[in-house]
Design an enzyme around this catalytic site. Structure first.
Site, mmCIF file in Angstrom:
data_model
loop_
_atom_site.group_PDB
_atom_site.id
_atom_site.type_symbol
_atom_site.label_atom_id
_atom_site.label_comp_id
_atom_site.label_asym_id
_atom_site.label_seq_id
_atom_site.Cartn_x
_atom_site.Cartn_y
_atom_site.Cartn_z
ATOM 1 N N GLN A 143 -21.267 27.701 0.482
ATOM 2 C CA GLN A 143 -21.635 29.011 -0.469
ATOM 3 C C GLN A 143 -20.562 29.460 -1.478
ATOM 4 O OE1 GLN A 143 -21.883 31.775 3.093
ATOM 5 N NE2 GLN A 143 -20.431 30.475 3.932
ATOM 6 N N GLU A 190 -18.224 29.420 13.254
ATOM 7 C CA GLU A 190 -18.367 29.811 11.752
ATOM 8 C C GLU A 190 -18.661 28.546 11.091
ATOM 9 O OE1 GLU A 190 -17.969 32.451 9.514
ATOM 10 O OE2 GLU A 190 -18.266 30.477 8.026
ATOM 11 N N ASP A 215 -22.704 25.247 12.381
ATOM 12 C CA ASP A 215 -24.021 25.938 12.412
ATOM 13 C C ASP A 215 -24.036 26.704 13.657
ATOM 14 O OD1 ASP A 215 -27.022 25.552 10.427
ATOM 15 O OD2 ASP A 215 -26.316 27.096 11.916
ATOM 16 N N GLY A 216 -24.239 28.162 13.544
ATOM 17 C CA GLY A 216 -24.493 28.930 14.684
ATOM 18 C C GLY A 216 -25.492 28.671 15.527
ATOM 19 N N ASP A 268 -22.324 38.222 13.574
ATOM 20 C CA ASP A 268 -21.723 38.659 12.470
ATOM 21 C C ASP A 268 -22.132 37.576 11.102
ATOM 22 O OD1 ASP A 268 -18.246 39.112 11.382
ATOM 23 O OD2 ASP A 268 -20.248 40.025 10.450
ATOM 24 N N SER A 269 -23.409 37.568 10.802
ATOM 25 C CA SER A 269 -23.602 36.676 9.825
ATOM 26 C C SER A 269 -23.825 37.450 8.283
ATOM 27 C CB SER A 269 -25.047 36.079 10.152
ATOM 28 O OG SER A 269 -26.080 37.007 9.939
ATOM 29 N N PRO A 283 -27.301 29.715 4.500
ATOM 30 C CA PRO A 283 -26.878 29.274 5.657
ATOM 31 C C PRO A 283 -27.284 30.313 6.799
ATOM 32 C CG PRO A 283 -25.070 29.622 4.157
ATOM 33 C CD PRO A 283 -26.031 29.875 3.239
HETATM 34 N N1 SAM Z 1 -19.895 41.727 7.200
HETATM 35 C C1 SAM Z 1 -20.902 40.771 6.423
HETATM 36 C C2 SAM Z 1 -22.198 41.308 6.548
HETATM 37 O O1 SAM Z 1 -22.571 42.097 7.233
HETATM 38 O O2 SAM Z 1 -22.862 40.776 5.507
HETATM 39 C C3 SAM Z 1 -20.756 39.466 7.429
HETATM 40 C C4 SAM Z 1 -19.334 38.862 7.334
HETATM 41 S S1 SAM Z 1 -19.134 37.231 7.597
HETATM 42 C C5 SAM Z 1 -18.139 36.776 6.153
HETATM 43 C C6 SAM Z 1 -20.253 36.448 7.445
HETATM 44 C C7 SAM Z 1 -20.031 34.883 7.962
HETATM 45 O O3 SAM Z 1 -21.259 34.098 8.333
HETATM 46 C C8 SAM Z 1 -19.420 34.051 6.760
HETATM 47 O O4 SAM Z 1 -18.114 33.715 7.121
HETATM 48 C C9 SAM Z 1 -20.707 32.854 6.681
HETATM 49 O O5 SAM Z 1 -19.830 31.534 6.237
HETATM 50 C C10 SAM Z 1 -21.091 32.775 8.115
HETATM 51 N N2 SAM Z 1 -22.357 32.056 8.227
HETATM 52 C C11 SAM Z 1 -23.552 32.197 7.446
HETATM 53 N N3 SAM Z 1 -24.398 31.315 7.946
HETATM 54 C C12 SAM Z 1 -23.917 30.754 9.082
HETATM 55 C C13 SAM Z 1 -24.402 29.772 10.099
HETATM 56 N N4 SAM Z 1 -25.615 29.369 10.113
HETATM 57 N N5 SAM Z 1 -23.688 29.734 11.194
HETATM 58 C C14 SAM Z 1 -22.363 30.136 11.260
HETATM 59 N N6 SAM Z 1 -21.821 30.961 10.348
HETATM 60 C C15 SAM Z 1 -22.574 31.449 9.547
#
Ligand code: SAM
Length: 281
Positions: A30, A105, A137-138, A155-156, A162
């Site tokens: 990303q 993550e 990947d979660g 918390d995605s 992704p």
């Molecule tokens: N607080 C934020 C919001 O409400 O939008 C989210 C915070 S955190 C930065 C979101 C995280 O989700 C990112 O670090 C991103 O890399 C992760 N992420 C996105 N898709 C994912 C997936 N499929 N599996 C694991 N992590 C993922």
């Protein structure tokens, strides 16, 4: 002066003055940007969407961590999906009953850059001996893992890119599979005033897997549009209806310092506006 412009809805946008740019690069997954804004402090964006700011992150992280954890009250193993900035880890680890937190993550660069440029978010949480970080990947993790968890926090990012897979029926089904009895799942679920379809879609996809599926809310200023919703899933319906005295006892006993969360806010956060209730029926 450079500006960051977030336009989630076409006809509407918000702009942030970039007072100092710390980092901007396309990671393997990303587009990551971290900058300083005089009002909000340090800001992280992913794919042009505000993820977190130093000024208001406490609201989001306290509500996504303490509502499920105080509702459960004896979580030993916790799973965080996403959460790369470390704020969710920081709040989760404040619960002393927790024995392990697994954080899955997808993007290692988020953790690396958050440690460097957003140190107040994790505040040392990544070094806690209870923490196990998986870069994956979660969706794949929840499908393949043999571990079981008492609380799952997704918390995605938003359901684009992704993050999209973390809002699917398959994801909720697999999360339910790995949840212990009396377990609770909470997920980031968007701003319903502008994204009401995220609420109805989550209801459709999550409700078949949990006896009790609902939402709770908080207003996070930089997720503009009013309240944001957090999706809730558990097979124990009592956990969403705990009395104020129970929540107050647990909060006092835990001795956790918060800046937004209170037992009263916890209980009230499950009261949803009529337009959301109407959308859900
Ligand atoms: N607080 C934020 C919001 O409400 O939008 C989210 C915070 S955190 C930065 C979101 C995280 O989700 C990112 O670090 C991103 O890399 C992760 N992420 C996105 N898709 C994912 C997936 N499929 N599996 C694991 N992590 C993922």
């Amino acid at each position: 002066m450079k500006e960051f412009r977030e336009s989630l809805y076409g006809a509407l946008a918000q702009t942030f003055r970039v007072d100092e740019l710390y980092f901007e690069r396309k990671t393997a997954h990303q587009h990551l940007m971290i900058f300083h804004n005089a009002l909000l402090g340090r800001v992280m964006t992913l794919d042009g969407i505000v993820q977190t700011t130093e000024k208001d992150e406490f609201i989001y992280h306290e509500m996504m961590a303490h509502v499920p954890l105080f509702a459960h009250s004896d979580a030993r193993n916790v799973l965080i999906i996403g959460g790369g900035d470390g704020g969710m880890l920081r709040e989760t680890l404040k619960h002393s009953e927790i024995e392990s937190v697994t954080m899955v993550e997808i993007d290692a660069d988020i953790i690396k850059m958050a440690k460097q440029y957003l140190p107040k978010h994790s505040a040392g949480a990544f070094d806690d001996p209870r923490v196990n970080i998986e870069i994956a990947d979660g969706m794949n993790f929840v499908r393949d893992t043999k571990q079981r968890f008492d609380v799952i926090i997704s918390d995605s990012t938003d359901p684009v890119g992704p993050g999209e897979v973390l809002f699917t029926n398959d994801f909720y089904e697999q999360c339910k599979r790995i949840l212990n009895p009396d377990g609770v799942m909470a997920t980031q679920n968007g701003v319903p005033f502008f994204q009401i379809d995220e609420v109805t879609t989550t209801r459709e996809r999550m409700a078949p897997h949990f006896y009790d599926q609902s939402f709770y809310s908080a207003a996070v200023p930089t997720y503009y549009g009013g309240i944001m919703t957090f999706a809730w899933g558990s097979d124990n319906a009592e956990l969403r209806q705990l009395g104020l005295d129970t929540l107050q006892q647990r909060y006092q006993r835990a001795g956790i310092k918060t800046r937004y969360y209170t037992p009263e806010i916890h209980q009230a956060s499950f009261a949803l506006p009529k337009y959301i209730l109407d959308a859900l029926t």
